[in-house]
Design an enzyme around this catalytic site. Sequence first.
Site, PDB file in Angstrom:
ATOM      1  N   ARG A  78     -39.104 -26.615   3.138  1.00  0.00           N
ATOM      2  CA  ARG A  78     -39.676 -25.332   2.717  1.00  0.00           C
ATOM      3  C   ARG A  78     -41.087 -25.160   3.268  1.00  0.00           C
ATOM      4  O   ARG A  78     -41.473 -24.069   3.686  1.00  0.00           O
ATOM      5  CB  ARG A  78     -39.655 -25.246   1.188  1.00  0.00           C
ATOM      6  CG  ARG A  78     -39.921 -23.862   0.654  1.00  0.00           C
ATOM      7  CD  ARG A  78     -39.599 -23.762  -0.823  1.00  0.00           C
ATOM      8  NE  ARG A  78     -40.430 -24.609  -1.642  1.00  0.00           N
ATOM      9  CZ  ARG A  78     -40.229 -24.816  -2.953  1.00  0.00           C
ATOM     10  NH1 ARG A  78     -39.209 -24.236  -3.563  1.00  0.00           N
ATOM     11  NH2 ARG A  78     -41.020 -25.583  -3.652  1.00  0.00           N
ATOM     12  N   LYS A 126     -43.886 -20.255   0.276  1.00  0.00           N
ATOM     13  CA  LYS A 126     -44.786 -20.689  -0.799  1.00  0.00           C
ATOM     14  C   LYS A 126     -46.241 -20.644  -0.345  1.00  0.00           C
ATOM     15  O   LYS A 126     -46.791 -21.633   0.128  1.00  0.00           O
ATOM     16  CB  LYS A 126     -44.386 -22.088  -1.258  1.00  0.00           C
ATOM     17  CG  LYS A 126     -44.718 -22.340  -2.727  1.00  0.00           C
ATOM     18  CD  LYS A 126     -43.984 -23.553  -3.261  1.00  0.00           C
ATOM     19  CE  LYS A 126     -44.389 -23.877  -4.675  1.00  0.00           C
ATOM     20  NZ  LYS A 126     -43.845 -22.960  -5.695  1.00  0.00           N
ATOM     21  N   GLU A 185     -37.561 -12.466  -9.788  1.00  0.00           N
ATOM     22  CA  GLU A 185     -37.839 -13.763 -10.399  1.00  0.00           C
ATOM     23  C   GLU A 185     -39.042 -13.629 -11.313  1.00  0.00           C
ATOM     24  O   GLU A 185     -39.706 -12.601 -11.341  1.00  0.00           O
ATOM     25  CB  GLU A 185     -38.065 -14.845  -9.335  1.00  0.00           C
ATOM     26  CG  GLU A 185     -39.292 -14.654  -8.469  1.00  0.00           C
ATOM     27  CD  GLU A 185     -39.543 -15.840  -7.525  1.00  0.00           C
ATOM     28  OE1 GLU A 185     -39.366 -16.989  -7.947  1.00  0.00           O
ATOM     29  OE2 GLU A 185     -39.944 -15.595  -6.378  1.00  0.00           O
TER      30      GLU A 185
HETATM   31  C1  LIG Z   1     -42.732 -22.822  -6.481  1.00  0.00           C
HETATM   32  C2  LIG Z   1     -42.102 -21.579  -6.958  1.00  0.00           C
HETATM   33  C3  LIG Z   1     -40.908 -21.578  -7.690  1.00  0.00           C
HETATM   34  C4  LIG Z   1     -40.225 -22.851  -8.146  1.00  0.00           C
HETATM   35  O1  LIG Z   1     -39.750 -23.643  -7.103  1.00  0.00           O
HETATM   36  P1  LIG Z   1     -39.348 -25.149  -7.364  1.00  0.00           P
HETATM   37  O2  LIG Z   1     -39.028 -25.663  -6.004  1.00  0.00           O
HETATM   38  O3  LIG Z   1     -38.176 -25.158  -8.251  1.00  0.00           O
HETATM   39  O4  LIG Z   1     -40.518 -25.812  -7.981  1.00  0.00           O
HETATM   40  C5  LIG Z   1     -40.346 -20.365  -8.046  1.00  0.00           C
HETATM   41  N1  LIG Z   1     -40.936 -19.200  -7.715  1.00  0.00           N
HETATM   42  C6  LIG Z   1     -42.087 -19.154  -7.022  1.00  0.00           C
HETATM   43  C7  LIG Z   1     -42.677 -17.840  -6.699  1.00  0.00           C
HETATM   44  C8  LIG Z   1     -42.709 -20.332  -6.616  1.00  0.00           C
HETATM   45  O5  LIG Z   1     -43.851 -20.271  -5.928  1.00  0.00           O
END
Ligand SMILES: *Cc1c(COP(=O)(O)O)cnc(C)c1O
Length: 337
Positions: free
Chosen positions: A80, A183, A219
């Site tokens: 990622r 991210k 989300e």
């Molecule tokens: C980091 C993040 C998540 C959760 O991801 P994980 O890999 O499960 O920790 C969900 N939504 C957003 C916007 C994020 O930045």
Amino acid sequence: MLNIDWGNLGFKYMDTKCHIRYVWRDGKWNEGELVEEPYLKMHIAATCLHYGQEAFEGMKAFRCKDGALRVFRPEQNADRMQKTAIRTCMAPVPEEMFIDAIKRVVKANEEYVPPYGTGGSLYIRPLLIGTGEQIGVAPSTEYTFLVLVMPAGEYYKGGLKPVKSVIIEDFDRAAPKGMGDVKVGGNYAASIYAHEKAKAAGFPVELYLDPVKHSYIEEFATSNFLGIKADGTYVTPDSPSVLPSVTNKTLMQLAKDHGHKVEVRPVHVDELETFTEVAACGTAVVVTPVYEITHGKKVITISDPEVAGPVTEKLFNAVQDIQYGRAPDTHGWCMVI
Ligand SMILES: *Cc1c(COP(=O)(O)O)cnc(C)c1O
């Protein structure tokens, strides 16, 4: 011996022995070094400061029942972070180097991993930033990759605790072809204002709808959405502006293993009333059950405010059992340090 109260750690920054730091110049990464000082000396014109060239990740290491240290699915975070690097024109961190960084920094800070039985873990935070000086808008000529760690406590003492949520109507956190699926810190900057308002109004987690029509579920600000139907079907939204969560992927696989149907598809906001369980999911807490969602003047009741739904509870336990080495790691998710 460290003087740490493992039972009252919470999730807050704490200095540890060191972090690991690598620098990219002239097209290549150096060997990396463990650095004790928790400060970074940086040029005032670094691109991360001015133009947001920044990517981060989050995962955990666990002290397991057999005494071994295990990191949960680090190759997923490596992958990622590469996607985030490409999207933000930064030098990608090769998977091998990413994994090596995790192993070295966790080993060096081994005494900060909470003992088995305390419900804690070592939170691992990789960070990639443009550190070359530049005022014209262009990719940096230098990048810094670092990984810091900190002990984190058990989040749910005495069982999962359901919370209330609210749908954010006045702001969006990501655009359809923007950066919602990678991210970057900017996505968080875009969400803090609404988060503070929601929190002050009594909603610990806030839910976003799609930024075009505001009619499909996307989300929660920092965690994915999952809903469970009366027949046990696991449903999670399919959208180009949702961050692919490692926890969500893990829960989907475990749901399938337990015989549940799994659907990844657009989820209309009107469908909320048909779920018997809703939860937010992410690395920090695995799942946060949501028992009620406020949408404008409407309040949608999902489930019992006192206890988590049976499917959420079952999947939460299944993840933790693998993470702490209490159940067989049939999918090969754990990396032993
Ligand atoms: C980091 C993040 C998540 C959760 O991801 P994980 O890999 O499960 O920790 C969900 N939504 C957003 C916007 C994020 O930045």
